[in-house]
Design a protein around this motif. Structure first.
Motif, short mmCIF file in Angstrom:
data_model
loop_
_atom_site.label_atom_id
_atom_site.label_comp_id
_atom_site.label_asym_id
_atom_site.label_seq_id
_atom_site.Cartn_x
_atom_site.Cartn_y
_atom_site.Cartn_z
N LYS A 297 13.69 2.28 3.90
CA LYS A 297 13.91 0.91 3.70
C LYS A 297 13.02 0.10 4.91
CE LYS A 297 18.84 1.37 2.35
NZ LYS A 297 20.32 0.89 2.79
N PRO A 298 12.57 -1.08 4.42
CA PRO A 298 11.61 -1.76 5.28
C PRO A 298 12.26 -2.23 6.37
CG PRO A 298 12.28 -3.15 3.50
CD PRO A 298 12.71 -1.59 3.17
N ILE A 299 11.57 -2.11 7.72
CA ILE A 299 12.12 -2.65 8.98
C ILE A 299 12.43 -4.25 8.89
CG2 ILE A 299 11.86 -2.90 11.51
CD1 ILE A 299 10.48 0.02 11.28
N LYS B 153 9.21 -8.36 9.40
CA LYS B 153 9.49 -7.69 8.11
C LYS B 153 8.25 -6.65 7.87
CE LYS B 153 10.29 -8.55 3.41
NZ LYS B 153 10.32 -9.60 2.18
N GLN B 154 8.60 -5.36 7.38
CA GLN B 154 7.68 -4.40 7.00
C GLN B 154 7.61 -4.35 5.30
OE1 GLN B 154 9.03 -0.29 7.91
NE2 GLN B 154 7.26 0.48 7.28
N TRP B 155 6.28 -4.24 5.08
CA TRP B 155 6.08 -4.08 3.59
C TRP B 155 5.90 -2.55 3.40
CZ3 TRP B 155 6.19 -8.20 0.05
CH2 TRP B 155 6.20 -9.67 0.81
N MET B 156 6.35 -2.22 2.25
CA MET B 156 6.45 -0.94 1.88
C MET B 156 5.02 -0.67 0.96
SD MET B 156 9.00 0.23 3.47
CE MET B 156 9.15 1.77 3.25
N ARG B 157 4.20 0.08 1.63
CA ARG B 157 3.03 0.34 0.88
C ARG B 157 2.63 1.78 0.31
NH1 ARG B 157 -1.60 -2.98 3.03
NH2 ARG B 157 -2.86 -1.20 2.43
N CYS C 198 3.49 -18.59 15.56
CA CYS C 198 2.23 -18.07 14.93
C CYS C 198 2.65 -17.15 14.08
CB CYS C 198 0.99 -17.27 15.68
SG CYS C 198 0.55 -18.61 17.12
N HIS C 199 2.16 -17.14 12.71
CA HIS C 199 2.52 -16.07 11.72
C HIS C 199 1.47 -15.06 11.79
CE1 HIS C 199 5.73 -18.70 10.23
NE2 HIS C 199 4.87 -19.70 10.36
N MET C 200 1.55 -13.67 11.72
CA MET C 200 0.58 -12.79 11.64
C MET C 200 0.85 -11.77 10.62
SD MET C 200 -0.34 -10.30 15.08
CE MET C 200 0.90 -9.75 15.03
N ARG C 201 -0.17 -11.35 10.00
CA ARG C 201 -0.03 -10.24 9.11
C ARG C 201 -0.77 -9.16 9.66
NH1 ARG C 201 -1.79 -11.53 4.14
NH2 ARG C 201 -3.63 -10.55 4.03
N LEU C 202 -0.33 -7.72 9.85
CA LEU C 202 -0.92 -6.76 10.41
C LEU C 202 -0.76 -5.50 9.69
CD1 LEU C 202 -0.42 -5.73 14.22
CD2 LEU C 202 0.01 -4.15 12.27
N ILE C 203 -2.24 -4.59 9.64
CA ILE C 203 -2.07 -3.32 8.85
C ILE C 203 -2.84 -2.64 10.01
CG2 ILE C 203 -3.47 -2.17 7.34
CD1 ILE C 203 -3.30 -4.63 5.51
N TRP C 204 -1.95 -1.17 10.15
CA TRP C 204 -2.50 -0.31 11.05
C TRP C 204 -2.25 1.06 10.53
CZ3 TRP C 204 1.20 3.05 13.91
CH2 TRP C 204 0.65 3.66 15.04
N LEU C 205 -3.29 1.85 10.93
CA LEU C 205 -3.48 3.47 10.46
C LEU C 205 -3.75 3.98 11.82
CD1 LEU C 205 -3.07 5.37 8.54
CD2 LEU C 205 -5.43 5.13 7.77
N PRO C 206 -3.36 4.97 12.39
CA PRO C 206 -3.76 5.43 13.64
C PRO C 206 -5.25 5.90 13.37
CG PRO C 206 -1.67 6.34 13.14
CD PRO C 206 -2.18 5.56 12.02
N GLY C 207 -6.12 5.49 14.60
CA GLY C 207 -7.43 6.03 14.59
C GLY C 207 -8.46 4.88 13.86
N GLY D 279 -3.46 -7.09 0.98
CA GLY D 279 -2.24 -6.34 1.26
C GLY D 279 -1.14 -6.92 0.29
N SER D 280 -0.21 -6.35 0.51
CA SER D 280 1.01 -6.70 -0.44
C SER D 280 1.48 -8.08 -0.24
CB SER D 280 1.95 -5.62 -0.27
OG SER D 280 2.38 -5.51 1.18
N ALA D 281 1.11 -8.65 1.11
CA ALA D 281 1.77 -9.95 1.41
C ALA D 281 0.57 -10.93 1.28
CB ALA D 281 2.30 -9.86 3.01
#
Length: 277
Positions: A150-152, A202-206, A230-239, A264-266
């Motif tokens: 479930k999304p955080i 809010k987490q978006w399930m990808r 401020c509103h921020m959309r962030l995408i992260w993948l280690p490395g 992204g989904s948002a």
């Protein structure tokens, strides 16, 4: 003759004064343009420039487990570059953001350009923490978040008493890394920023490997003491580099793009420890 004798001293003084060099102009700067001058390492300008350099470092590192806070500025000089702006040369220590343990020292230059653009930062740091350990911690954090069925969703992190639930620490750390991009871009020689609070997340399930979050961030502007939403959309993948888009109320809802943001989904504009950051 007595009147002539009395006027001779005054006449001599007048002749001597005509041969003396003109007095120095009081409002001329004590240093020449392009010359470096030493700064008090604890001054607001020196500390502010060091924080700007760390904002850039934390964003580029893209590591919630490797976040650094400012320790102490050891040495600072400044040079006024004609046609370009003010350039700061800095040497400072850093601390691990969570444990406050020594994280190593950094050398940095920060140029505040005369035109309206982000500060130009060049920073090199020595790590006291093993880089492999940081990567392993990032991977553990990533797997924990990716396993979510479930999304955080959360708000007011930390709360008004400074408390934070352990479950929200990973998304808080990602918010610090992502907001570092905002704070670096928005900083000027006289104005700096701290991330005060995550108002909402809010987490978006990808379906791919990346993690995506929508944040509402509260920034504390110094020294004005203004609070900026401020509103921020962030995408992260280690490395991989962080991908950030943001808009702030003070920017007339101007969308800023960091690190080649992907779709992204948002899609579109998002609707939805101050001491060292």
């Amino acid at each position: 003759m007595q009147g002539l004798g009395a006027s001779l001293p005054a006449l001599l003084l007048l002749l001597l004064s005509a041969q003396l060099p003109p007095p120095a102009v009081a409002d001329q700067p004590p240093w020449a343009p392009g010359a470096e001058r030493a700064l008090d390492p604890s001054s607001r300008l020196a500390v502010g420039a060091a924080r700007v350099a760390l904002h850039k470092y934390n964003f580029q590192a893209a590591s919630p487990s490797g976040l650094r806070a400012l320790g102490q500025v050891r040495k600072a000089t400044m040079k006024s570059i004609p046609g370009m702006g003010q350039k700061y040369y800095l040497q400072f220590t850093t601390e691990d953001y969570r444990s406050r343990e020594n994280a190593g020292s950094c050398l940095a230059t920060v140029l505040y350009p005369k035109k309206k653009s982000p500060p130009a930062v060049n920073i090199k740091c020595i790590n006291t923490k093993d880089q492999k350990q940081i990567q392993e911690e990032d991977n553990r954090l990533y797997r924990k978040l990716k396993r979510q069925t479930k999304p955080i969703i959360g708000s007011n992190i930390p709360d008004s008493f400074g408390n934070m639930e352990p479950a929200f620490e990973p998304v808080w750390a990602l918010a610090v890394a992502g907001s570092s991009y905002m704070m670096w871009e928005k900083s000027t020689e006289k104005v700096g920023y701290f991330m005060s609070q995550v108002k909402s997340v809010k987490q978006w399930m990808r379906k791919d490997d990346s993690l995506e979050f929508d944040y509402t961030i509260l920034l504390h502007e110094m020294p004005t003491q203004d609070m900026i939403l401020c509103h921020m959309r962030l995408i992260w993948l280690p490395g991989r580099p962080l991908k950030v888009k943001y808009t702030c109320e003070s920017d007339s809802h101007r969308l800023e793009d960091g690190s080649g943001m992907e779709s992204g989904s948002a899609a579109g504009i998002i609707r939805e420890r101050e001491e060292n950051f």
